[in-house]
Design an enzyme around this catalytic site. Structure first.
Site, mmCIF file in Angstrom:
data_model
loop_
_atom_site.group_PDB
_atom_site.id
_atom_site.type_symbol
_atom_site.label_atom_id
_atom_site.label_comp_id
_atom_site.label_asym_id
_atom_site.label_seq_id
_atom_site.Cartn_x
_atom_site.Cartn_y
_atom_site.Cartn_z
ATOM 1 C CE LYS A 174 -19.501 62.237 148.108
ATOM 2 N NZ LYS A 174 -18.658 61.554 149.119
ATOM 3 C CB THR B 114 -11.044 51.102 159.085
ATOM 4 O OG1 THR B 114 -12.260 50.449 158.720
ATOM 5 C CG2 THR B 114 -10.035 50.072 159.552
ATOM 6 N NE ARG C 123 -21.551 40.879 152.957
ATOM 7 C CZ ARG C 123 -22.400 39.870 152.758
ATOM 8 N NH1 ARG C 123 -21.958 38.727 152.254
ATOM 9 N NH2 ARG C 123 -23.689 40.015 153.036
ATOM 10 C CG ASN D 120 -11.613 44.182 156.814
ATOM 11 O OD1 ASN D 120 -12.636 43.505 156.853
ATOM 12 N ND2 ASN D 120 -11.637 45.473 156.551
ATOM 13 C CB ALA E 92 -9.742 29.851 143.489
ATOM 14 N N GLY F 215 -9.607 43.167 146.004
ATOM 15 C CA GLY F 215 -9.311 44.571 145.722
ATOM 16 C C GLY F 215 -10.227 45.424 146.562
ATOM 17 C CB CYS G 103 -12.162 47.287 153.083
ATOM 18 S SG CYS G 103 -13.511 48.450 153.344
ATOM 19 N NE ARG H 257 -12.854 53.307 146.926
ATOM 20 C CZ ARG H 257 -13.527 53.659 148.026
ATOM 21 N NH1 ARG H 257 -12.993 54.524 148.873
ATOM 22 N NH2 ARG H 257 -14.718 53.141 148.269
#
Length: 444
Positions: free
Chosen positions: A35, A121, A152, A206, A250, A255, A258, A325
């Site tokens: 990376k 977090t 976000r 969250n 809606a 997903g 977070c 994820r």
């Protein structure tokens, strides 16, 4: 200001790059050598709008660098930001091993007064543990602070440069002053709290947003029973300033990295304090069940799905990101494969990540949206990429073997569907569900 950022994932990389754009000297650290090599070459390892050019520009300007060596990055830094992962353990608790190792590495590298800032977090009380770990290993002067992120994915650069608010949790005036100095160019909405409150603000924020999503999805399910339109309901609700219009769309649920992780962690935090967080448990249950509405509708349409071919549009958990994820596509495709379905899948940017996580068995990964729909018994839209919104339902009908379209993100309008023979299902809009309408009961 010289800043070291420990962890070059979404939070650490975006934060570090944006701070360098503000003129600070930033070194980002990550243990993954591949990376770091990509970053040193100016290549972003994640898909994030606007990130790549900022990396290249700030590398060229000499304000941004990348390394695998924590000691080199931390020595002489005024601020050290911890932004490593806190993945969920099997019981839902946050795994703090990366946080604790980062604290050890920082302690062994400090030189002079440093503010150690946690952006990851973390459960309430973690920053106190970080302080204890560092204090046990150094005589250098330091303070700790919690500055949770509210980014976000897909708009992380914009969110960093234009935040709604900055939360600074610390018991040190000196640390607070330095952190205000760092952030005051970004917003006037800077809130200073004690450390535990700052840690809790992130989880509470969250959890509340996840609750809004599950709430509107439950309303959508009721709308399908009574003949109301959830998009109109949400629009009307959103004008109430006490409610607001955000997170009232809606669909098939949330997903990503977070909301699923943080809701489970907060449930565990409450449980450790002998408190049963019933509301949040229901939010999680509703969210997981919502994604399976897609499978239930296919069961009704196809009766026997064995040997059926189902097209999937969208593998990332949301548009404008390659993050898969806890994406709804994972569980939906798994459920389809268990029924003997052959899946053809397409995503504009997330297919490679999905293939690495999910594997190849039973899934044909297509390079074009049309290929994933062609000669399928049904098409399911799981992510609202703008590319899909520019493809007409008439085109989709021409590609499909059977005219079944499951729109899990409500991207099409009644006008777009009017000239087609598609059997269409969307979420919470029963008036549009051609061929899949449930009878509306008479209410007494």
């Amino acid at each position: 200001m010289k800043i070291a950022v420990i962890g070059a994932g979404y939070v650490g990389l975006v934060s570090g790059v944006c701070f360098s754009e503000l003129g600070h000297q930033v070194v980002c650290v990550d243990k993954v050598a591949e990376k770091i090599e990509r970053l040193q070459a100016g290549e972003a390892p994640i898909y994030e709008l606007g990130l790549q050019p900022l990396i290249v520009d700030n590398l060229d300007q000499g304000r941004l660098s990348f390394t695998t060596n924590t000691a080199d990055a931390v020595q002489g830094a005024e601020l050290v930001i911890i932004a490593v992962g806190t993945p969920s353990l099997p019981n839902g608790q946050a795994n703090l091993s990366y946080i604790e190792q980062a604290a050890v590495d920082i302690a062994e590298s400090l030189s002079g007064y440093t503010v150690v800032v946690t952006k990851s977090t973390v459960p309430v009380g973690t920053n106190e543990k970080i302080r204890e770990i560092i204090a046990a290993r150094t005589r250098e002067e330091f303070d700790v602070a919690s500055v949770p992120e509210f980014l976000r994915e897909g708009t992380a650069v914009m969110d960093t440069m234009n935040p709604d608010r900055i939360i600074i949790g610390t018991d040190s005036v000196r640390a607070a002053d330095k952190l205000v100095q760092l952030h005051e160019r970004l917003t006037a909405n800077i809130v200073i709290t004690d450390i535990r409150s700052a840690e809790m603000i992130k989880y509470a924020s969250n959890a509340f947003l996840a609750t809004k999503i599950s709430f509107i999805n439950e309303i959508a399910n009721i709308c399908e029973k009574v003949g109301a339109d959830v998009t109109q309901v949400a629009h009307g609700m959103g004008f109430d300033k006490r409610i607001g219009s955000s997170f009232l769309k809606a669909g098939i649920g949330y997903g990503g990295s977070c909301f699923p992780k943080d809701t489970q962690a907060l449930i565990q935090i409450a449980g450790q304090m002998d408190y049963d967080f019933k509301l949040l448990k229901s939010v999680v249950e509703v969210n997981r069940d919502q994604r399976f509405n897609v499978v239930r509708k296919l069961d009704l349409l196809l009766e026997n799905m064995e040997d059926a071919v189902i097209g999937i549009w969208g593998l990332s958990f949301k548009p404008e990101t390659d993050d898969v994820r806890d994406a709804p596509a994972v569980e939906i495709i798994s459920a389809l494969l268990e029924r003997g379905v052959r899946v053809k899948a397409y995503d504009p940017v997330a297919a490679d990540n999905f293939r690495k996580q999910f594997g190849k068995d039973g899934v044909e990964y297509c390079s074009e949206a049309a290929d994933a729909a062609r000669e399928c018994d049904a098409l399911c839209i799981l992510t609202e990429w703008s590319e899909f919104q520019h493809i007409s339902p008439a085109q989709i009908e021409s590609w499909l073997k059977r005219p079944y379209l499951i729109d899990g993100r409500n991207i099409y309008t009644e006008e777009q569907l009017a000239e087609t023979g598609l059997v269409y299902y969307s979420v919470g809009r029963p008036g549009m569900n051609q061929g899949l309408r449930e009878p509306v009961p008479t209410l007494s």
